[in-house]
Design a protein around this motif. Structure first.
Motif, PDB file in Angstrom:
ATOM      1  N   ASN A 151       0.861  -1.175   0.000  1.00  0.00           N
ATOM      2  CA  ASN A 151       0.000   0.000   0.000  1.00  0.00           C
ATOM      3  C   ASN A 151       0.905   1.235   0.000  1.00  0.00           C
ATOM      4  O   ASN A 151       2.117   1.123  -0.183  1.00  0.00           O
ATOM      5  CB  ASN A 151      -0.968  -0.037   1.191  1.00  0.00           C
ATOM      6  N   ALA A 152       0.334   2.426   0.217  1.00  0.00           N
ATOM      7  CA  ALA A 152       1.115   3.662   0.144  1.00  0.00           C
ATOM      8  C   ALA A 152       2.264   3.682   1.155  1.00  0.00           C
ATOM      9  O   ALA A 152       3.390   4.080   0.823  1.00  0.00           O
ATOM     10  CB  ALA A 152       0.210   4.880   0.339  1.00  0.00           C
ATOM     11  N   ILE A 153       1.999   3.231   2.385  1.00  0.00           N
ATOM     12  CA  ILE A 153       3.076   3.213   3.386  1.00  0.00           C
ATOM     13  C   ILE A 153       4.122   2.176   2.998  1.00  0.00           C
ATOM     14  O   ILE A 153       5.325   2.421   3.107  1.00  0.00           O
ATOM     15  CB  ILE A 153       2.542   2.944   4.807  1.00  0.00           C
ATOM     16  N   GLY A 154       3.686   1.018   2.529  1.00  0.00           N
ATOM     17  CA  GLY A 154       4.612  -0.023   2.103  1.00  0.00           C
ATOM     18  C   GLY A 154       5.518   0.428   0.973  1.00  0.00           C
ATOM     19  O   GLY A 154       6.720   0.138   0.973  1.00  0.00           O
ATOM     20  N   VAL A 155       4.964   1.150   0.001  1.00  0.00           N
ATOM     21  CA  VAL A 155       5.771   1.683  -1.093  1.00  0.00           C
ATOM     22  C   VAL A 155       6.797   2.672  -0.550  1.00  0.00           C
ATOM     23  O   VAL A 155       7.964   2.655  -0.946  1.00  0.00           O
ATOM     24  CB  VAL A 155       4.880   2.344  -2.171  1.00  0.00           C
TER      25      VAL A 155
END
Length: 166
Positions: free
Chosen positions: A49-53
């Motif tokens: 997700n956005a945090i993972g990216v």
């Protein structure tokens, strides 16, 4: 009246026999409560997700932030990150302020990454938190390094049996 210290004794965070001024380390950094803040694994593939990216990009950028660091291998999982972090000897001492000793080089790098991710999450309105500490293992030789590299490379496909899969 003297107050007694009722806090439990904690074991030292880092190995007493190693100065952390250089070497290869297998690091595991977990999210608070092992919550899945970075995405999910479906059909043997990690979907960030956005945090993972952002975490993935931050791991790639670490050598730009700390010239004494190499990160040859890492994986972002739903609730933790595994990485091999190489601290390149005396360059660590040259880059740390006089108030910091070489022994803190690994902690400075991990702390900087954790801070950047936290700032990103909070500034974008995401609920997020890290576990307070991180685990490190001093990589001792080629066989140890190969075993760890294999573990990192295959971590996603072994997610169903992973001890962090909660």
């Amino acid at each position: 009246m003297k107050m007694e210290n009722t806090l439990p004794c904690r074991k030292p965070l880092r190995a007493d026999f190693h100065d952390y001024s250089g070497g290869d380390y297998f690091v595991t950094i977990c999210t608070q409560g092992k919550r899945h803040y970075f995405g999910e694994i479906f059909n043997g593939t990690m979907h960030l997700n956005a945090i993972g990216v952002f975490v993935d990009n931050e791991m790639e950028r670490l050598p730009r932030h700390y010239r004494y660091v190499e990160v040859p291998l890492w994986v972002v999982m739903p609730n933790h990150v595994h990485a091999v972090i190489r601290i390149c000897g005396n360059d660590a001492a040259d880059n740390l302020s006089h108030a910091q000793c070489c022994r803190q080089a690994l902690g400075v790098v991990v702390g900087g990454m954790k801070r950047a991710v936290t700032i990103f999450a909070k500034s974008n309105g995401f609920e997020f938190g890290w576990q307070g500490r991180f685990h490190d293992h001093i990589i001792r030789g080629t066989d140890d390094g190969n075993r760890i590299a294999d573990y990192i490379r295959h971590n996603v496909v072994r997610w169903d049996t992973d001890c962090y899969n909660t």
